[in-house]
Design a protein around this motif. Structure first.
Motif, short mmCIF file in Angstrom:
data_model
loop_
_atom_site.label_atom_id
_atom_site.label_comp_id
_atom_site.label_asym_id
_atom_site.label_seq_id
_atom_site.Cartn_x
_atom_site.Cartn_y
_atom_site.Cartn_z
N GLY A 1 0.80 -1.22 0.00
CA GLY A 1 0.00 0.00 0.00
C GLY A 1 0.82 1.26 0.00
O GLY A 1 2.02 1.26 0.29
N PRO A 2 0.20 2.40 -0.32
CA PRO A 2 0.88 3.69 -0.43
C PRO A 2 1.10 4.34 0.94
O PRO A 2 0.55 3.91 1.95
N VAL A 3 1.91 5.40 0.94
CA VAL A 3 2.11 6.22 2.13
C VAL A 3 1.03 7.30 2.15
O VAL A 3 1.07 8.24 1.34
N LEU A 4 0.05 7.14 3.03
CA LEU A 4 -1.05 8.10 3.14
C LEU A 4 -1.30 8.33 4.62
O LEU A 4 -2.06 7.60 5.26
N LEU A 5 -0.65 9.34 5.18
CA LEU A 5 -0.71 9.61 6.61
C LEU A 5 -1.92 10.49 6.92
O LEU A 5 -1.88 11.72 6.80
N THR A 6 -2.97 9.84 7.31
CA THR A 6 -4.26 10.50 7.52
C THR A 6 -4.33 11.14 8.90
O THR A 6 -3.54 10.88 9.79
N ALA B 1 -9.81 -2.92 3.52
CA ALA B 1 -10.46 -2.90 2.21
C ALA B 1 -10.21 -1.59 1.47
O ALA B 1 -10.49 -1.49 0.27
N ASP B 2 -9.68 -0.59 2.18
CA ASP B 2 -9.42 0.72 1.58
C ASP B 2 -8.42 1.42 2.49
O ASP B 2 -8.47 1.27 3.71
#
Length: 347
Positions: free
Chosen positions: A174-179, A330-331
């Motif tokens: 998965g990508p780097v997506l720091l929410t 799942a997301d």
């Protein structure tokens, strides 16, 4: 006295980068900053092309969410107003009318804050939540413990110092997506007494023909005087009893002859009983909680053998095979996973 009133804080939110002036609308809560930036066309879909790299800056900035709370009536003696946050991602400071009421550094923890003495009966109770950027904050935590060996094979190792979804820092798949943001529900609850928890402790006897145990309700609020307990199997009532509340607890014992037991899939039915606890103040019902529970005798079998010890499970006297599989989110943005998507695996 009135029963529990729950006001979900879904609408009316807005957000902005902490250093910016412009407030942007939030479509709904639960949410996260990436979803809201996409809604406002500030970033593009991170799963197309190289857009993931274009929006890395999001995880390096601090963000603020805020909402004006629904109006409340004048607080009567014994009335509690509680703000409930089911999940704040991750380094969050919550204020109400200029007072800090909560600081959290764990996206998995659910919080309940009594704000009865901090709410104004007039409109205008403002609730801002300040979210620090997770990457630099977790790197600071990691750096504070140089004696610790941080071991991992993917993503920034600062993820190991954070109580945050580890895949946000990058994973093999998965990508780097720091929410950040209110990623689970938030609500304002008003009540005189509330069933905080219902616990069922039980034992199945050796013949599997009887279940005995106790049901305990934990009650918050001084107005709760008694608790009515009910156990049902379908429409059949198995137990009906009442107990007084002492030191925030009420409990009843129960016995079930010839119970319908719960079995693992493939070995029998997954029978579940409905257990209900209703707290009362005098004759008034103030709050009720129903939980489902299955009765089974589960054992971990570890017997000496020619290799060492066995390791398998036995349910209701039946030896069962246990296996599992790896489940990934799942997301990358879990707030947009609907029950339908989760259930049928559609994208």
């Amino acid at each position: 006295m009135a029963a529990l009133i729950t006001q979900e804080l879904r609408k009316g939110w807005e957000f902005k980068q902490a250093a910016a002036e412009e407030w942007l609308p939030v479509a709904r809560v639960p949410t996260n900053v990436h979803l809201d930036l996409m809604d406002n066309k500030k970033i593009e879909d991170q799963f197309l092309g190289f857009n993931e790299l274009k929006c890395e800056w999001v995880g390096h900035k601090d963000w603020i969410y805020r909402v004006t709370l629904p109006s409340i009536s004048t607080t009567k003696h014994g009335t509690k107003h509680v703000l409930a946050f089911d999940g704040l991602d991750t380094y969050a400071t919550v204020e109400l009318n200029g007072h800090t009421i909560l600081e959290s550094d764990n996206m998995w923890i659910m919080h309940r804050v009594d704000v009865s003495d901090k709410l104004s009966s007039s409109n205008g109770n403002t609730l801002p939540i300040y979210f620090k950027a997770a990457l630099p904050e977790s790197q600071r935590v990691k750096a504070a413990y140089p004696e610790h060996k941080w071991v991992g094979f993917n993503g920034d190792m600062a993820r190991l110092a954070a109580r945050k979804a580890q895949y946000h820092y990058g994973w093999d798949w998965g990508p780097v997506l720091l929410t950040c943001g209110p990623w689970r529900s938030a609500r304002l609850e008003t009540y005189h007494a509330w069933v905080e928890d219902v616990r069922v402790d039980y034992e199945v006897d050796a013949s599997f023909k009887k279940v005995s145990g106790a049901i305990t309700a934990t009650i918050e609020g001084a107005a709760g005087e008694t608790v009515d307990f009910c156990v049902k199997l379908g429409e059949e009532q198995i137990l009906n009893g009442t107990a007084e509340v002492h030191n925030g607890k009420a409990a009843v014992d129960f016995y079930i002859d010839d119970p319908k037991l719960w079995y693992p899939h493939g070995y029998g039915e997954q029978t579940l009983y409905n257990v209900t606890a209703t707290v009362r103040g005098g004759d008034e019902s103030l709050h009720s909680v129903t939980k489902r529970t299955g009765f089974r005798k589960g054992e971990l079998v570890q017997e000496l053998d020619e290799i060492g010890k066995s390791f398998y499970f036995r349910f209701n006297g039946i030896d069962v095979f246990c296996g599992g599989s790896d489940w990934i989110p799942a997301d990358s943005f879990t707030p947009r996973i609907t029950e339908a998507r989760y259930g049928d695996g559609s994208r």
